[in-house]
Motif scaffolding. Structure first.
Motif, PDB file in Angstrom:
ATOM      1  N   LEU A 174       0.830  -1.197   0.000  1.00  0.00           N
ATOM      2  CA  LEU A 174       0.000   0.000   0.000  1.00  0.00           C
ATOM      3  C   LEU A 174       0.872   1.259   0.000  1.00  0.00           C
ATOM      4  O   LEU A 174       0.509   2.275  -0.622  1.00  0.00           O
ATOM      5  CB  LEU A 174      -0.946  -0.007   1.211  1.00  0.00           C
ATOM      6  N   LYS A 175       2.021   1.191   0.660  1.00  0.00           N
ATOM      7  CA  LYS A 175       2.954   2.333   0.629  1.00  0.00           C
ATOM      8  C   LYS A 175       3.500   2.516  -0.779  1.00  0.00           C
ATOM      9  O   LYS A 175       3.657   3.666  -1.260  1.00  0.00           O
ATOM     10  CB  LYS A 175       4.092   2.076   1.616  1.00  0.00           C
ATOM     11  N   LYS A 176       3.792   1.415  -1.473  1.00  0.00           N
ATOM     12  CA  LYS A 176       4.244   1.508  -2.872  1.00  0.00           C
ATOM     13  C   LYS A 176       3.182   2.186  -3.733  1.00  0.00           C
ATOM     14  O   LYS A 176       3.490   3.030  -4.583  1.00  0.00           O
ATOM     15  CB  LYS A 176       4.533   0.122  -3.430  1.00  0.00           C
ATOM     16  N   ALA A 177       1.934   1.815  -3.533  1.00  0.00           N
ATOM     17  CA  ALA A 177       0.837   2.408  -4.311  1.00  0.00           C
ATOM     18  C   ALA A 177       0.713   3.894  -4.027  1.00  0.00           C
ATOM     19  O   ALA A 177       0.497   4.704  -4.946  1.00  0.00           O
ATOM     20  CB  ALA A 177      -0.469   1.694  -3.979  1.00  0.00           C
ATOM     21  N   GLU A 178       0.863   4.264  -2.765  1.00  0.00           N
ATOM     22  CA  GLU A 178       0.803   5.681  -2.401  1.00  0.00           C
ATOM     23  C   GLU A 178       1.943   6.449  -3.050  1.00  0.00           C
ATOM     24  O   GLU A 178       1.738   7.534  -3.622  1.00  0.00           O
ATOM     25  CB  GLU A 178       0.861   5.819  -0.878  1.00  0.00           C
ATOM     26  N   PRO A 202       0.085  -5.922 -15.990  1.00  0.00           N
ATOM     27  CA  PRO A 202       1.475  -6.170 -15.555  1.00  0.00           C
ATOM     28  C   PRO A 202       2.156  -4.939 -14.961  1.00  0.00           C
ATOM     29  O   PRO A 202       2.974  -5.059 -14.056  1.00  0.00           O
ATOM     30  CB  PRO A 202       2.166  -6.632 -16.843  1.00  0.00           C
ATOM     31  N   ASP A 203       1.791  -3.747 -15.466  1.00  0.00           N
ATOM     32  CA  ASP A 203       2.422  -2.523 -14.967  1.00  0.00           C
ATOM     33  C   ASP A 203       2.044  -2.222 -13.521  1.00  0.00           C
ATOM     34  O   ASP A 203       2.686  -1.381 -12.883  1.00  0.00           O
ATOM     35  CB  ASP A 203       2.027  -1.330 -15.841  1.00  0.00           C
ATOM     36  N   GLY A 204       1.007  -2.892 -13.010  1.00  0.00           N
ATOM     37  CA  GLY A 204       0.581  -2.629 -11.641  1.00  0.00           C
ATOM     38  C   GLY A 204       1.055  -3.653 -10.638  1.00  0.00           C
ATOM     39  O   GLY A 204       0.781  -3.534  -9.442  1.00  0.00           O
ATOM     40  N   ARG A 205       1.786  -4.661 -11.108  1.00  0.00           N
ATOM     41  CA  ARG A 205       2.166  -5.749 -10.213  1.00  0.00           C
ATOM     42  C   ARG A 205       3.231  -5.358  -9.201  1.00  0.00           C
ATOM     43  O   ARG A 205       3.310  -5.939  -8.120  1.00  0.00           O
ATOM     44  CB  ARG A 205       2.647  -6.947 -11.037  1.00  0.00           C
ATOM     45  N   ASP A 206       4.061  -4.392  -9.543  1.00  0.00           N
ATOM     46  CA  ASP A 206       5.157  -4.026  -8.649  1.00  0.00           C
ATOM     47  C   ASP A 206       4.880  -2.776  -7.826  1.00  0.00           C
ATOM     48  O   ASP A 206       5.749  -2.322  -7.086  1.00  0.00           O
ATOM     49  CB  ASP A 206       6.442  -3.827  -9.451  1.00  0.00           C
ATOM     50  N   ASN A 207       3.683  -2.199  -7.973  1.00  0.00           N
ATOM     51  CA  ASN A 207       3.400  -0.984  -7.206  1.00  0.00           C
ATOM     52  C   ASN A 207       2.124  -1.092  -6.365  1.00  0.00           C
ATOM     53  O   ASN A 207       1.565  -0.074  -5.960  1.00  0.00           O
ATOM     54  CB  ASN A 207       3.320   0.245  -8.129  1.00  0.00           C
ATOM     55  N   GLY A 208       1.682  -2.308  -6.104  1.00  0.00           N
ATOM     56  CA  GLY A 208       0.588  -2.509  -5.164  1.00  0.00           C
ATOM     57  C   GLY A 208      -0.794  -2.154  -5.664  1.00  0.00           C
ATOM     58  O   GLY A 208      -1.693  -1.886  -4.852  1.00  0.00           O
ATOM     59  N   ALA A 209      -1.017  -2.193  -6.991  1.00  0.00           N
ATOM     60  CA  ALA A 209      -2.312  -1.778  -7.531  1.00  0.00           C
ATOM     61  C   ALA A 209      -3.454  -2.663  -7.040  1.00  0.00           C
ATOM     62  O   ALA A 209      -4.507  -2.165  -6.614  1.00  0.00           O
ATOM     63  CB  ALA A 209      -2.261  -1.776  -9.062  1.00  0.00           C
ATOM     64  N   SER A 210      -3.274  -3.978  -7.094  1.00  0.00           N
ATOM     65  CA  SER A 210      -4.354  -4.877  -6.673  1.00  0.00           C
ATOM     66  C   SER A 210      -4.585  -4.791  -5.167  1.00  0.00           C
ATOM     67  O   SER A 210      -5.720  -4.921  -4.687  1.00  0.00           O
ATOM     68  CB  SER A 210      -4.042  -6.316  -7.083  1.00  0.00           C
ATOM     69  N   HIS A 211      -3.516  -4.563  -4.404  1.00  0.00           N
ATOM     70  CA  HIS A 211      -3.649  -4.395  -2.955  1.00  0.00           C
ATOM     71  C   HIS A 211      -4.464  -3.132  -2.645  1.00  0.00           C
ATOM     72  O   HIS A 211      -5.350  -3.152  -1.786  1.00  0.00           O
ATOM     73  CB  HIS A 211      -2.270  -4.276  -2.300  1.00  0.00           C
ATOM     74  N   LEU A 212      -4.170  -2.056  -3.381  1.00  0.00           N
ATOM     75  CA  LEU A 212      -4.882  -0.801  -3.157  1.00  0.00           C
ATOM     76  C   LEU A 212      -6.351  -0.920  -3.538  1.00  0.00           C
ATOM     77  O   LEU A 212      -7.218  -0.335  -2.882  1.00  0.00           O
ATOM     78  CB  LEU A 212      -4.218   0.330  -3.949  1.00  0.00           C
ATOM     79  N   LEU A 213      -6.647  -1.662  -4.589  1.00  0.00           N
ATOM     80  CA  LEU A 213      -8.036  -1.835  -5.019  1.00  0.00           C
ATOM     81  C   LEU A 213      -8.888  -2.388  -3.882  1.00  0.00           C
ATOM     82  O   LEU A 213      -9.953  -1.833  -3.549  1.00  0.00           O
ATOM     83  CB  LEU A 213      -8.101  -2.778  -6.225  1.00  0.00           C
ATOM     84  N   LEU A 214      -8.445  -3.493  -3.276  1.00  0.00           N
ATOM     85  CA  LEU A 214      -9.240  -4.103  -2.219  1.00  0.00           C
ATOM     86  C   LEU A 214      -9.211  -3.266  -0.947  1.00  0.00           C
ATOM     87  O   LEU A 214     -10.217  -3.164  -0.240  1.00  0.00           O
ATOM     88  CB  LEU A 214      -8.743  -5.526  -1.946  1.00  0.00           C
ATOM     89  N   ASP A 215      -8.080  -2.651  -0.669  1.00  0.00           N
ATOM     90  CA  ASP A 215      -7.986  -1.773   0.498  1.00  0.00           C
ATOM     91  C   ASP A 215      -8.986  -0.624   0.402  1.00  0.00           C
ATOM     92  O   ASP A 215      -9.686  -0.311   1.378  1.00  0.00           O
ATOM     93  CB  ASP A 215      -6.566  -1.215   0.611  1.00  0.00           C
ATOM     94  N   GLN A 216      -9.065  -0.002  -0.753  1.00  0.00           N
ATOM     95  CA  GLN A 216      -9.961   1.149  -0.896  1.00  0.00           C
ATOM     96  C   GLN A 216     -11.429   0.726  -0.946  1.00  0.00           C
ATOM     97  O   GLN A 216     -12.309   1.481  -0.517  1.00  0.00           O
ATOM     98  CB  GLN A 216      -9.584   1.943  -2.142  1.00  0.00           C
ATOM     99  N   PHE A 217     -11.681  -0.459  -1.459  1.00  0.00           N
ATOM    100  CA  PHE A 217     -13.046  -0.969  -1.405  1.00  0.00           C
ATOM    101  C   PHE A 217     -13.446  -1.201   0.051  1.00  0.00           C
ATOM    102  O   PHE A 217     -14.569  -0.870   0.462  1.00  0.00           O
ATOM    103  CB  PHE A 217     -13.177  -2.267  -2.204  1.00  0.00           C
ATOM    104  N   ILE A 218     -12.533  -1.752   0.835  1.00  0.00           N
ATOM    105  CA  ILE A 218     -12.787  -1.949   2.264  1.00  0.00           C
ATOM    106  C   ILE A 218     -13.009  -0.600   2.956  1.00  0.00           C
ATOM    107  O   ILE A 218     -13.913  -0.458   3.783  1.00  0.00           O
ATOM    108  CB  ILE A 218     -11.613  -2.718   2.905  1.00  0.00           C
TER     109      ILE A 218
END
Length: 304
Positions: free
Chosen positions: A149-153, A237-253
């Motif tokens: 999530l820090k990577k995504a930020e 693929p461009d989102g795999r190293d910067n936490g994109a999928s993690h941020l998606l579920l985090d923000q939905f939560i």
């Protein structure tokens, strides 16, 4: 216990949907309209005057009629208002007509019962109650999730509610191609179903974009029976190293924290995905599945 088999055209859809809506273990996947769109064919088993129901989703190949789990549909089995007992489940399974020579489908968490006389086995699902505040929920995240999530930020990624279904499906098709049995017809059928669910406020899409607006992660979320279901995920693929999928579920939560819903990750028996879902503080809830081979001897080895 009088469990009766009904062919599709003989099912009272109004009574069927009422049973599903009122069931203690009800699920969006067994409403008549969902079954219509996502099953090749379906019939049903009914107890009494629709006091309990079980969909029989089926298809035919090489002259053999078989039961299977439809794509984009995680649950099946027996649904009723009272808790399902081993006796009830056994009565339903015994009522499945002999013309269905091969079974391989999911049931549900309330159907994971002993003493049915049938070869049930557990599969893994993950749930996260969203009763608490986001601050309380996110406090249970593990260290690896926090790092992502820090990577995504740091990458300036953005959570958006404006992602269209065609865009979500296009990303899912691109990334899941070859990894699932989903075909263009399944995406097309789901697109039609989504329109109805969206009109009934039972479905939304969400996405994560980079600073230029490129979609890096996306998902379809369904709502039913006080649950939010995570159904279709697509990750560029461009989102795999910067936490994109993690941020998606985090923000939905974050969006639904305090709502009283339960977030249903739709589970996985794949260890890496299971660990990903656990990282949000979810708990594992096993559910039942069944595989039964009654094919003639010359064909039995083909479906071991």
């Amino acid at each position: 216990m009088a469990v009766h088999y009904f062919a599709y055209e003989d099912i009272d859809r109004r009574k069927w949907d009422r049973c599903v809506a009122e069931a203690s273990n009800g699920s969006v996947y067994v409403y008549a309209s969902y079954l219509d769109h996502m099953s090749a064919h379906w019939d049903g088993l009914v107890l009494g005057d629709y006091e309990a129901v079980m969909p029989l989703t089926w298809n035919r190949k090489w002259g053999i009629t078989y039961l299977y789990q439809p794509y984009l549909s995680a649950e099946g089995g027996v649904f009723q208002q009272e808790p399902v007992t081993s006796e009830t489940l056994r009565a339903f399974l015994e009522a499945i007509p002999g013309k269905f020579r091969f079974w391989e489908f999911s049931l549900n968490a309330e159907n994971l019962l002993p003493d049915t006389g049938f070869p049930l086995y557990p599969r893994a699902n993950f749930l996260l109650p969203l009763r608490a505040s986001y601050a309380e929920l996110s406090a249970a995240y593990n260290k690896n999730l926090r790092r992502n999530l820090k990577k995504a930020e740091d990458a300036g990624l953005v959570y958006t509610k404006d992602t269209t279904l065609p865009t979500v499906l296009a990303l899912a098709r691109e990334q899941l191609n070859g990894h699932t049995g989903l075909k263009p017809i399944h995406y097309a059928r789901f697109g039609q179903l989504y329109e109805k669910l969206s009109e009934d406020r039972m479905a939304v899409t969400r996405g994560i974009t980079d600073e230029r607006g490129k979609l890096l992660a996306s998902g379809v979320f369904l709502f039913s029976h006080a649950k939010a279901y995570y159904l279709i995920g697509g990750n560029h693929p461009d989102g795999r190293d910067n936490g994109a999928s993690h941020l998606l579920l985090d923000q939905f939560i974050r969006e639904y924290a305090g709502s009283g819903l339960t977030f249903d990750f739709e589970g996985s028996d794949i260890p890496s995905l299971a660990q990903f879902y656990r990282s949000f503080g979810s708990y594992e809830q096993p559910y039942a599945a069944i595989k039964l081979n009654r094919l003639p001897a010359p064909l039995r080895w083909l479906k071991r």
